[in-house]
Scaffold this motif. Structure first.
Motif, mmCIF file in Angstrom:
data_model
loop_
_atom_site.group_PDB
_atom_site.id
_atom_site.type_symbol
_atom_site.label_atom_id
_atom_site.label_comp_id
_atom_site.label_asym_id
_atom_site.label_seq_id
_atom_site.Cartn_x
_atom_site.Cartn_y
_atom_site.Cartn_z
ATOM 1 N N ARG A 1 -19.034 -22.013 -17.885
ATOM 2 C CA ARG A 1 -20.417 -21.943 -18.368
ATOM 3 C C ARG A 1 -21.422 -21.741 -17.238
ATOM 4 O O ARG A 1 -22.558 -21.336 -17.467
ATOM 5 N N GLU B 1 -14.323 -19.413 -20.664
ATOM 6 C CA GLU B 1 -15.458 -19.026 -19.825
ATOM 7 C C GLU B 1 -16.051 -20.233 -19.115
ATOM 8 O O GLU B 1 -16.301 -21.270 -19.745
ATOM 9 N N ARG C 1 -17.325 -21.113 -24.480
ATOM 10 C CA ARG C 1 -16.801 -19.891 -25.073
ATOM 11 C C ARG C 1 -15.327 -19.748 -24.735
ATOM 12 O O ARG C 1 -14.927 -19.877 -23.585
ATOM 13 N N ALA D 1 -17.591 -11.143 -23.572
ATOM 14 C CA ALA D 1 -16.964 -10.407 -22.485
ATOM 15 C C ALA D 1 -16.241 -9.196 -23.051
ATOM 16 O O ALA D 1 -15.536 -9.297 -24.051
ATOM 17 N N ASP E 1 -20.077 -9.059 -18.954
ATOM 18 C CA ASP E 1 -20.562 -10.100 -19.852
ATOM 19 C C ASP E 1 -21.799 -9.532 -20.526
ATOM 20 O O ASP E 1 -22.857 -9.434 -19.912
ATOM 21 N N TYR F 1 -19.977 -17.575 -15.920
ATOM 22 C CA TYR F 1 -19.478 -16.594 -16.884
ATOM 23 C C TYR F 1 -18.127 -15.987 -16.504
ATOM 24 O O TYR F 1 -17.693 -15.021 -17.110
ATOM 25 N N THR G 1 -23.232 -13.121 -27.053
ATOM 26 C CA THR G 1 -22.777 -12.853 -25.695
ATOM 27 C C THR G 1 -21.267 -12.778 -25.734
ATOM 28 O O THR G 1 -20.621 -13.644 -26.318
ATOM 29 N N ARG H 1 -24.794 -9.288 -23.154
ATOM 30 C CA ARG H 1 -25.683 -10.146 -23.939
ATOM 31 C C ARG H 1 -26.533 -9.278 -24.851
ATOM 32 O O ARG H 1 -27.406 -8.561 -24.390
#
Lengths: 116, 111
Positions: free
Chosen positions: B94, B92, B31, A105, A96, B97, A103, A98
């Motif tokens: 939250r 995802e 996400r 994956a 992940d 992640y 952000t 950032r």
């Protein structure tokens, strides 16, 4: 973005042996994950690799079978121990990342494991 | 526990036709990802959707996100053979992640 190098890309192993898969990231990342994709299936999370502490495993996965190391913020290994044909899968490392406001994956290229 | 339902699981299309793949999820998320996977290959990131109403387009693919309905769609316009692949949505969590993947849609585009 993050570039992930995963090794080996593929291997054929004898049952009862172990294989260690390496995941190297070109940036420091907090979160690293290991996923498994069995033939014809979707991806399932094995564990979260925590830097400086033991990995956190998902239901159905145990440390004795899938020991994980995370010695620093750019590197992790997954070992598949005492392999059986049922372990034949693609194993993928994910981070992940950032970067600024973004952000996202990212995934490595995967390790295709065949156990015979 | 976050659950992700993707449908259809199999989709056979004629070239030039349009179709939509759906991805429903069970809990709030910030996400959502769409990935493409070719046989024997790793995942190719197609879209990252971050907010309600987000719409992204790349070539013949367009993805949208409705966080209130907990629904994302991947729309294929005028399909071509090169789009044949398996498409996954992933949501995802939250809090940690982690990604939860749908079962995937195997898309076959026939000439």
């Amino acid at each position: 973005s993050a570039v992930i190098s995963q090794k080996p890309s593929r291997d054929i192993c004898q049952r009862g042996t172990s294989l260690t898969i390496q995941c190297q990231v070109d940036s420091q990342v907090t979160m690293m994950f290991w996923y498994r994709q069995q033939p014809g299936q979707s991806l399932t999370l094995i564990a979260t690799a925590n830097q400086g502490s033991e990995a956190t495993y998902e239901s159905g996965f145990v440390i004795d079978k899938f020991p994980i190391s995370r010695p620093n913020l750019t590197f992790s290994t997954l070992t598949v121990s005492n392999m059986s044909p049922e372990d034949s899968s693609i194993y993928l490392c994910s981070v992940d990342y950032r970067g600024g406001l973004n952000t996202e994956a990212f995934f490595g290229q995967g390790t295709r494991l065949t156990v015979v | 526990e976050l659950k992700v339902e993707q449908n259809p699981l199999f989709l056979s299309m004629q070239e030039g036709k349009n179709y939509t793949i759906y991805c429903n999820y069970s809990t709030t998320s910030d996400r959502l990802y769409w990935y493409r996977q070719d046989p024997g290959k790793s995942l190719e990131s197609l879209f990252v959707l971050l907010s309600n109403g987000a719409v992204k387009q790349e070539g013949r693919l367009m993805a949208s996100l409705d966080t209130k309905a907990r629904l994302s769609t991947l729309h294929i316009t005028a399909a071509v053979h090169d789009l044949s692949a398996t498409y996954f949505c992933a949501v995802e969590d939250r809090s940690n992640y982690k990604l939860t993947f749908g079962k995937g849609t195997l898309l076959t585009v026939n000439p």
